[in-house]
Design a protein around this motif. Structure first.
Motif, PDB file in Angstrom:
ATOM      1  N   THR A   1       0.803  -0.958  -0.158  1.00 39.69           N
ATOM      2  CA  THR A   1       0.041  -0.063   0.142  1.00 39.69           C
ATOM      3  C   THR A   1       0.896   1.219  -0.019  1.00 39.69           C
ATOM      4  N   VAL A   2       0.267   2.165  -0.418  1.00 43.02           N
ATOM      5  CA  VAL A   2       1.001   3.654  -0.536  1.00 43.02           C
ATOM      6  C   VAL A   2      -0.118   4.817   0.250  1.00 43.02           C
ATOM      7  N   ALA A   3       0.419   5.457   1.189  1.00 38.98           N
ATOM      8  CA  ALA A   3      -0.528   6.491   1.657  1.00 38.98           C
ATOM      9  C   ALA A   3      -0.143   7.903   0.847  1.00 38.98           C
ATOM     10  N   LEU A   4      -1.222   8.021  -0.221  1.00 44.17           N
ATOM     11  CA  LEU A   4      -0.862   9.223  -0.802  1.00 44.17           C
ATOM     12  C   LEU A   4      -1.121  10.555  -0.477  1.00 44.17           C
ATOM     13  N   ASP A   5      -2.083  10.704   0.686  1.00 41.52           N
ATOM     14  CA  ASP A   5      -2.411  11.951   1.318  1.00 41.52           C
ATOM     15  C   ASP A   5      -2.729  11.488   2.772  1.00 41.52           C
ATOM     16  N   ALA A   6      -2.670  12.475   3.639  1.00 44.09           N
ATOM     17  CA  ALA A   6      -2.843  12.407   4.939  1.00 44.09           C
ATOM     18  C   ALA A   6      -3.230  13.516   5.762  1.00 44.09           C
ATOM     19  N   LEU A   7      -4.022  13.664   6.698  1.00 43.13           N
ATOM     20  CA  LEU A   7      -4.364  14.769   7.502  1.00 43.13           C
ATOM     21  C   LEU A   7      -4.417  14.270   8.725  1.00 43.13           C
ATOM     22  N   ALA A   8      -3.807  15.040   9.935  1.00 40.53           N
ATOM     23  CA  ALA A   8      -3.656  14.676  11.214  1.00 40.53           C
ATOM     24  C   ALA A   8      -4.100  15.974  12.022  1.00 40.53           C
ATOM     25  N   ILE A   9      -4.756  15.743  13.060  1.00 34.96           N
ATOM     26  CA  ILE A   9      -5.201  16.822  13.880  1.00 34.96           C
ATOM     27  C   ILE A   9      -4.961  16.408  15.303  1.00 34.96           C
ATOM     28  N   PRO A  10      -4.046  17.258  15.947  1.00 29.93           N
ATOM     29  CA  PRO A  10      -3.849  16.836  17.388  1.00 29.93           C
ATOM     30  C   PRO A  10      -4.908  17.377  18.214  1.00 29.93           C
TER      31      PRO A  10
END
Length: 735
Positions: free
Chosen positions: A725-734
């Protein structure tokens, strides 16, 4: 190909958990997981609640016309039935009902197992009960957390009086359903009932009048102390209980419910539940797609599926499905045979069964040969079986039923009878009862007459504890689907709590250094977070000049994708901040300038830079994410991703802890599973790699639960089998 359709909103919290009580603090003596949630239930020996030796009624009365007098009389009668000694307590009376009345609990000459408090303000009484060594108390009074903030504070004080001590509390805002008169003349395994509304439990209790055994009723009320989980655990240990039925409005604690459901699954004790609150699902949106697609009710349904809890919508379904579980052992085969005296009736039932996914296999050739001896040649005998009517009225009727039940493909026989037609219906009913007594397979009858006072129904079918009788086709199909689903579940069930990590991995410390409270991560930083947990991302570089972008593209290899990079940057594609399929240095230079200009013109704010990324084209776009439910804690979502994530809403939710087997079951829920399995000449996707990513994201959810509010990997490109698999985009909110 990378597509970005993300819209960002301010983080929020949905109203979750019970509407009437706060979540209790964790018992510090219990083992906990990485989130601080317990891995075991508190001990609660409820034998002395349901079968006390001594009962005290605080505020007892015999004043005619007063509610307290009626309740006191009810408790006296119940105490006699269970063999307990009852002591009335009221300083205003010397005697009650001819029995000496005690001024306070300290004056009662014996240690009290169960005290029922009928006074309006129970707080002082509870302190006295605790000092006197009372084991259980029931607070009947209302006006606590269900009435507002002041009531919630009063309820919290009650909870504190029982916290950590030997006194256990049922209520407040409960009733006395636990002390009803249960029928003792009914045989077979029973239904144990849990309700948060006494009125909603009445139909289940009344099912005793049609021969369905009910042995316990736990009206949990506001759950200041004792909760649904405590009673599930207790009922799962009772040999006489065949099924736990529940009407629930809200859980006090998501983890304790999961632990109780896990325990019931291990004891092979099914739970059937009406859970209200579906309309609140998704009412409060969170920042990521994951958060938008999850809500309290949807998470609760996911927990039910993980632990084999059957969810039904109506009280009639609760009764019928619970009855089937109580009366039926594990199926001997997965096939259902529909047997009727009418071709139309059989066809109708077969359609409903097939639509629900029930298996209606053809009867074995030898079975059909036997049936043809008794059924005319123009009638169907393969499945459904249509006897045409007349064979049911003579000696052929029992032979037909026995032959069907002897078929190795059949585990359940369903006989729909849409109307009474004595004496033939009486003979058919008796044959079904006699056959059910002689077999270890399940025999279901649907009595469709709206009258319900026919002899075949009242005097024959309802007198048997082996026949499972329904009044509607729909409820029979619902119950059978739940029955087969549950047994498939429990045959493959392993407790996820047996092997839960209690210490953080080295990745957790590295990941926390990337998180700043309240500040969303840029895509580049979010991908660094994924790397710490071994989740593959594309080759990429963050650059701040056109020349650097060209060098990066040369190192990464054409074609490349270029994207603006900054925290809180929504809809990059719509703003002209993403460029795809760049195949030369000149295209890269132009793309860099266009992205920077578009960011300035659209008010995107200060960029961290521009990402130059490897372009990944071949694969299935999925979404994997983390969200948080205030009741159940961190949740992990997997579903069809890319631009269609919100269009199709095709997701499955897992509530940690869970194992790889559960991830595969979650994937089986997806309508888009066929995309992963390969279709129209496309190769199957790498399911093993997808499962591995979901497990890694679960670990992240557990280890970073206090710091990471939401994570959204979209798209996660799942390559053909063996490609990972390849993670093409990501959003992370602390947080």
């Amino acid at each position: 190909m990378l597509r970005d359709s993300r819209e960002q909103h301010a983080p929020g919290h949905a109203r979750t958990g019970s509407a009437t009580t706060p979540i209790r603090s964790v018992d510090q003596t219990l083992p906990v997981d990485l989130t601080g949630r317990p891995l075991q239930l508190r001990p609660a020996d409820l034998d002395r609640f349901f079968r006390p030796r001594t009962v005290a009624v605080i505020g007892a009365s015999d004043t005619e016309g007063r509610p307290g007098a009626r309740i006191t009389a009810q408790l006296r009668a119940w105490s006699e039935r269970v063999g307990a000694r009852m002591f009335p307590v009221n300083p205003k009376h010397a005697t009650i009902g001819g029995q000496a009345c005690h001024p306070d609990i300290a004056s009662v000459p014996e240690v009290v197992d169960l005290a029922v408090i009928l006074v309006g303000d129970p707080q002082e009484v509870l302190a006295d009960l605790a000092a006197a060594g009372v084991s259980f108390a029931v607070v009947f009074a209302a006006g606590f957390a269900e009435s507002g903030a002041a009531g919630a504070e009063a309820q919290q004080r009650l909870a504190e009086l029982t916290s950590g001590g030997p006194l256990r509390l049922l209520g407040p805002n409960t009733n006395l359903n636990a002390f009803e008169e249960f029928r003792e003349d009914l045989e077979g395994r029973s239904i144990a009932l849990i309700t948060q509304s006494g009125h909603q439990g009445r139909p289940v209790f009344a099912a005793q009048d049609i021969g369905i055994r009910v042995s316990h009723w736990a009206p949990v009320g506001n759950e200041a102390d004792l909760e649904t989980a405590d009673f599930i655990r207790y009922f799962a240990d009772q040999p006489e209980v065949g099924v736990i039925a529940a009407y629930i409005e809200g859980f006090k604690d998501g983890r304790t419910f999961a632990l109780a459901a896990d325990y019931a699954a291990q004891q092979r004790k099914p739970i059937v539940m009406v859970k209200v609150g579906r309309s609140e699902a998704g009412a409060q949106m969170a920042a990521s797609h994951t958060g938008k697609l999850t809500g309290q009710d949807r998470v609760a349904s996911a927990v039910f599926r993980q632990f084999g809890v059957t969810r039904v919508d109506g009280l009639d379904e609760l009764i019928d499905t619970s009855q089937l579980f109580a009366r039926a052992d594990r199926p001997k085969a997965n096939g259902v045979c529909v047997y009727s005296i009418s071709g139309g009736t059989g066809a109708h039932m077969a359609d409903l069964s097939a639509a629900a996914g029930l298996e209606l296999p053809p009867l074995a050739a030898t079975t059909q040969e036997s049936l043809r001896e008794w059924i005319p040649g123009y009638l169907t005998i393969s499945n459904p079986v249509d006897n045409g009517g007349h064979p049911a009225g003579d000696e052929r009727g029992r032979k037909i039923i026995d032959a069907i039940l002897a078929d190795p493909n059949i585990g359940v026989l369903v006989c729909p009878i849409t109307g009474a037609f004595p004496p033939m219906s009486d003979k058919l009913a008796q044959d079904l009862v006699d056959a059910a007594e002689a077999t270890d397979k399940v025999v279901c009858v649907i009595w469709g007459s709206p009258v319900g006072d026919e002899s075949a129904y009242r005097d024959i079918l309802l007198k048997s504890n082996r026949i499972v009788v329904f009044r509607t086709f729909g409820n029979c199909v619902t119950a059978l689907k739940a029955y087969f689903d549950y047994h498939r579940f429990r045959d493959n069930y392993d407790s996820p709590f047996d092997d839960v990590a209690r210490t953080a991995s080295p990745a957790a410390a590295k990941a926390r250094r990337l998180l700043t409270a309240g500040k969303p991560l840029s895509e580049h930083s979010a991908k660094q977070l994924l790397r710490t947990y071994g989740i593959r991302v594309p080759r990429e570089q963050l650059v701040t000049s056109a020349a650097a972008a060209v060098r990066a593209a040369g190192l990464i290899g054409y074609p490349v994708v270029m994207k603006a990079c900054a925290p809180q940057l929504p809809h990059k594609s719509d703003l002209g901040l993403v460029k795809l399929g760049l195949r030369s240095a000149s295209q890269v230079r132009d793309a860099y300038r266009e992205i920077v200009d578009a960011a300035r013109d659209n008010g995107a704010g200060r960029l961290e830079g521009v990402l130059v990324c490897q372009q990944v084209d071949k694969g299935v776009e999925m979404v994997v994410g983390i969200s948080h439910d205030e009741l159940f804690g961190p949740t992990v979502t997997v579903g069809l991703g890319g631009i269609f994530v919100e269009v199709f809403d095709d997701i499955a939710i897992g509530v940690p802890p869970f194992g790889p087997h559960e991830v595969r079951r979650m994937l089986g829920e997806l309508r888009g599973l066929k995309c992963l399995q390969g279709m129209r000449g496309q190769p199957p996707a790498d399911l093993d790699a997808l499962v591995d990513v979901v497990m890694r994201v679960q670990r992240m959810a557990l280890e970073l639960g206090d710091d990471l509010a939401e994570l959204d990997i979209n798209p996660l490109m799942v390559m053909p089998r063996g490609g990972g698999t390849v993670a093409l985009d990501a959003l992370a909110i602390p947080r």
